[in-house]
Design a protein around this motif. Sequence first.
Motif, PDB file in Angstrom:
ATOM      1  N   HIS A  55       0.922  -1.407   0.102  1.00  0.00           N
ATOM      2  CA  HIS A  55      -0.040   0.151   0.041  1.00  0.00           C
ATOM      3  C   HIS A  55       0.860   1.265  -0.066  1.00  0.00           C
ATOM      4  CE1 HIS A  55      -3.785  -2.126   1.014  1.00  0.00           C
ATOM      5  NE2 HIS A  55      -3.084  -2.762   1.769  1.00  0.00           N
ATOM      6  N   SER A  56       0.403   2.454  -0.448  1.00  0.00           N
ATOM      7  CA  SER A  56       0.677   3.757  -0.377  1.00  0.00           C
ATOM      8  C   SER A  56       0.000   4.301   0.525  1.00  0.00           C
ATOM      9  CB  SER A  56       1.056   4.386  -1.595  1.00  0.00           C
ATOM     10  OG  SER A  56      -0.273   4.578  -2.241  1.00  0.00           O
ATOM     11  N   GLY A  57       0.312   5.756   0.895  1.00  0.00           N
ATOM     12  CA  GLY A  57      -0.579   6.384   1.431  1.00  0.00           C
ATOM     13  C   GLY A  57       0.158   7.831   2.082  1.00  0.00           C
ATOM     14  N   PRO A  58      -0.368   8.409   2.831  1.00  0.00           N
ATOM     15  CA  PRO A  58       0.010   9.856   3.528  1.00  0.00           C
ATOM     16  C   PRO A  58       1.278   9.771   4.214  1.00  0.00           C
ATOM     17  CG  PRO A  58      -1.910   9.045   4.684  1.00  0.00           C
ATOM     18  CD  PRO A  58      -1.858   8.269   3.503  1.00  0.00           C
ATOM     19  N   PHE A  59       2.382   9.188   3.622  1.00  0.00           N
ATOM     20  CA  PHE A  59       3.667   9.105   4.261  1.00  0.00           C
ATOM     21  C   PHE A  59       4.789   9.626   3.634  1.00  0.00           C
ATOM     22  CE2 PHE A  59       0.838   5.226   4.614  1.00  0.00           C
ATOM     23  CZ  PHE A  59       0.167   5.475   5.795  1.00  0.00           C
ATOM     24  N   SER A  71      -4.358   2.685  -2.308  1.00  0.00           N
ATOM     25  CA  SER A  71      -3.636   3.619  -1.375  1.00  0.00           C
ATOM     26  C   SER A  71      -4.571   3.644   0.020  1.00  0.00           C
ATOM     27  CB  SER A  71      -3.812   5.016  -2.117  1.00  0.00           C
ATOM     28  OG  SER A  71      -3.471   5.848  -0.954  1.00  0.00           O
ATOM     29  N   LEU A  72      -3.819   3.806   0.949  1.00  0.00           N
ATOM     30  CA  LEU A  72      -4.409   4.204   2.349  1.00  0.00           C
ATOM     31  C   LEU A  72      -5.110   5.371   2.625  1.00  0.00           C
ATOM     32  CD1 LEU A  72      -2.013   1.609   4.477  1.00  0.00           C
ATOM     33  CD2 LEU A  72      -4.245   1.211   3.267  1.00  0.00           C
ATOM     34  N   ALA A  73      -4.681   6.261   1.918  1.00  0.00           N
ATOM     35  CA  ALA A  73      -4.989   7.672   2.063  1.00  0.00           C
ATOM     36  C   ALA A  73      -6.689   7.694   1.733  1.00  0.00           C
ATOM     37  CB  ALA A  73      -4.509   8.635   0.902  1.00  0.00           C
ATOM     38  N   GLY A  74      -7.442   8.258   2.503  1.00  0.00           N
ATOM     39  CA  GLY A  74      -8.830   8.206   2.681  1.00  0.00           C
ATOM     40  C   GLY A  74      -9.517   6.953   2.737  1.00  0.00           C
ATOM     41  N   ALA A  75      -8.903   6.017   3.701  1.00  0.00           N
ATOM     42  CA  ALA A  75      -9.575   4.664   3.758  1.00  0.00           C
ATOM     43  C   ALA A  75     -10.443   4.914   4.604  1.00  0.00           C
ATOM     44  CB  ALA A  75      -8.244   3.867   4.516  1.00  0.00           C
ATOM     45  N   GLY A  76     -10.455   6.080   5.622  1.00  0.00           N
ATOM     46  CA  GLY A  76     -11.801   6.031   6.397  1.00  0.00           C
ATOM     47  C   GLY A  76     -13.127   6.559   5.880  1.00  0.00           C
ATOM     48  N   ASN A  77     -12.919   7.099   4.539  1.00  0.00           N
ATOM     49  CA  ASN A  77     -14.112   7.480   3.601  1.00  0.00           C
ATOM     50  C   ASN A  77     -14.335   6.262   2.938  1.00  0.00           C
ATOM     51  OD1 ASN A  77     -14.257  10.180   4.387  1.00  0.00           O
ATOM     52  ND2 ASN A  77     -12.677  10.678   2.941  1.00  0.00           N
ATOM     53  N   ARG A  78     -13.672   5.184   2.765  1.00  0.00           N
ATOM     54  CA  ARG A  78     -13.894   4.128   1.780  1.00  0.00           C
ATOM     55  C   ARG A  78     -14.710   2.985   2.687  1.00  0.00           C
ATOM     56  NH1 ARG A  78      -9.150   5.646  -0.481  1.00  0.00           N
ATOM     57  NH2 ARG A  78      -7.967   3.692   0.381  1.00  0.00           N
ATOM     58  N   TRP A  79     -14.124   2.790   3.809  1.00  0.00           N
ATOM     59  CA  TRP A  79     -14.427   1.697   4.721  1.00  0.00           C
ATOM     60  C   TRP A  79     -14.922   1.884   6.071  1.00  0.00           C
ATOM     61  CZ3 TRP A  79      -9.733   1.044   1.880  1.00  0.00           C
ATOM     62  CH2 TRP A  79      -9.572   0.219   0.557  1.00  0.00           C
ATOM     63  N   GLU A 128      -6.483  -3.196  16.579  1.00  0.00           N
ATOM     64  CA  GLU A 128      -7.173  -1.859  16.794  1.00  0.00           C
ATOM     65  C   GLU A 128      -6.527  -0.517  16.736  1.00  0.00           C
ATOM     66  OE1 GLU A 128     -10.384  -2.192  17.265  1.00  0.00           O
ATOM     67  OE2 GLU A 128     -10.324  -4.070  17.167  1.00  0.00           O
ATOM     68  N   ASP A 129      -5.130  -0.639  16.929  1.00  0.00           N
ATOM     69  CA  ASP A 129      -4.448   0.572  16.615  1.00  0.00           C
ATOM     70  C   ASP A 129      -4.406   0.889  15.277  1.00  0.00           C
ATOM     71  OD1 ASP A 129      -3.696   0.949  19.375  1.00  0.00           O
ATOM     72  OD2 ASP A 129      -1.728  -0.070  19.105  1.00  0.00           O
ATOM     73  N   ILE A 130      -4.284   0.082  14.216  1.00  0.00           N
ATOM     74  CA  ILE A 130      -4.337   0.232  12.774  1.00  0.00           C
ATOM     75  C   ILE A 130      -5.679   0.781  12.254  1.00  0.00           C
ATOM     76  CG2 ILE A 130      -3.813  -0.698  10.425  1.00  0.00           C
ATOM     77  CD1 ILE A 130      -1.667  -2.576  11.751  1.00  0.00           C
ATOM     78  N   VAL A 131      -6.830   0.159  12.860  1.00  0.00           N
ATOM     79  CA  VAL A 131      -8.177   0.479  12.505  1.00  0.00           C
ATOM     80  C   VAL A 131      -8.429   1.828  12.934  1.00  0.00           C
ATOM     81  CG1 VAL A 131     -10.422   0.140  13.075  1.00  0.00           C
ATOM     82  CG2 VAL A 131      -8.903  -1.903  12.740  1.00  0.00           C
ATOM     83  N   ALA A 132      -7.881   2.149  14.053  1.00  0.00           N
ATOM     84  CA  ALA A 132      -8.047   3.624  14.573  1.00  0.00           C
ATOM     85  C   ALA A 132      -7.198   4.450  13.710  1.00  0.00           C
ATOM     86  CB  ALA A 132      -7.379   4.012  15.980  1.00  0.00           C
ATOM     87  N   PHE A 133      -6.188   4.227  13.214  1.00  0.00           N
ATOM     88  CA  PHE A 133      -5.272   5.132  12.232  1.00  0.00           C
ATOM     89  C   PHE A 133      -6.109   5.267  11.010  1.00  0.00           C
ATOM     90  CE2 PHE A 133      -2.325   5.206   8.678  1.00  0.00           C
ATOM     91  CZ  PHE A 133      -1.969   6.500   8.610  1.00  0.00           C
ATOM     92  N   LEU A 134      -6.241   4.102  10.306  1.00  0.00           N
ATOM     93  CA  LEU A 134      -6.988   4.085   8.932  1.00  0.00           C
ATOM     94  C   LEU A 134      -8.420   4.680   9.003  1.00  0.00           C
ATOM     95  CD1 LEU A 134      -6.039   0.379   7.800  1.00  0.00           C
ATOM     96  CD2 LEU A 134      -5.058   2.627   7.166  1.00  0.00           C
ATOM     97  N   SER A 135      -8.885   4.568  10.058  1.00  0.00           N
ATOM     98  CA  SER A 135     -10.474   5.251  10.159  1.00  0.00           C
ATOM     99  C   SER A 135     -10.387   6.719  10.042  1.00  0.00           C
ATOM    100  CB  SER A 135     -11.111   4.638  11.427  1.00  0.00           C
ATOM    101  OG  SER A 135     -11.620   3.412  11.435  1.00  0.00           O
ATOM    102  N   ALA A 136      -9.320   7.123  10.635  1.00  0.00           N
ATOM    103  CA  ALA A 136      -9.167   8.615  10.631  1.00  0.00           C
ATOM    104  C   ALA A 136      -8.679   9.225   9.321  1.00  0.00           C
ATOM    105  CB  ALA A 136      -7.931   9.056  11.618  1.00  0.00           C
ATOM    106  N   GLN A 137      -8.272   8.417   8.535  1.00  0.00           N
ATOM    107  CA  GLN A 137      -7.987   8.852   7.006  1.00  0.00           C
ATOM    108  C   GLN A 137      -8.768   9.220   6.289  1.00  0.00           C
ATOM    109  OE1 GLN A 137      -4.311   9.200   6.747  1.00  0.00           O
ATOM    110  NE2 GLN A 137      -4.757   8.790   8.984  1.00  0.00           N
ATOM    111  N   ARG A 138      -9.318  10.396   6.184  1.00  0.00           N
ATOM    112  CA  ARG A 138     -10.599  10.946   5.724  1.00  0.00           C
ATOM    113  C   ARG A 138     -10.251  11.699   4.429  1.00  0.00           C
ATOM    114  NH1 ARG A 138     -15.101   8.563   7.209  1.00  0.00           N
ATOM    115  NH2 ARG A 138     -14.738   8.058   9.392  1.00  0.00           N
TER     116      ARG A 138
END
Length: 139
Positions: A55-59, A71-79, A128-138
């Motif tokens: 994956h790529s993302g905001p890194f 990409s993991l950017a915007g993951a919280g909007n998609r899932w 759970e830590d990864i879920v918290a991070f990805l959920s915040a990617q809006r």
Amino acid sequence: MATMSVLPAVTRAQELKPYAVVGDGIPTSLTGAPGEASRGRALVVERSSTCILCHSGPFPETKFQGDLAPSLAGAGNRWSASQLRLRLVDASRLNPATIMPSYYRVDGLDRVGRAWRDKPILSAEQIEDIVAFLSAQRE
């Protein structure tokens, strides 16, 4: 000199916590508590977790991000958090042909490295830590 850290191995003593799949997700936290997004981000960019390999993302500080997976950017909007949790726990339940590892499963796996046999790749807390991070990617 570059250093490489390795995720701490989850031991057999850290048994898998039970969870229920509802539809296309796991609606309840594996730990009963929300994860910590900053720890989740650190896990995602850690090469030994393998996330950043595909994956790529905001890194911006991380070179050579993957392009095999979304990409993991915007993951919280998609899932939803529920959907993200199932994808981390066992993505093969959604797509049997996926190349994404089952990070919180030990049974029915093929070609598992000796160091990981009978152990999940990530702990419930790390999931759970990864879920918290990805959920915040809006994005």
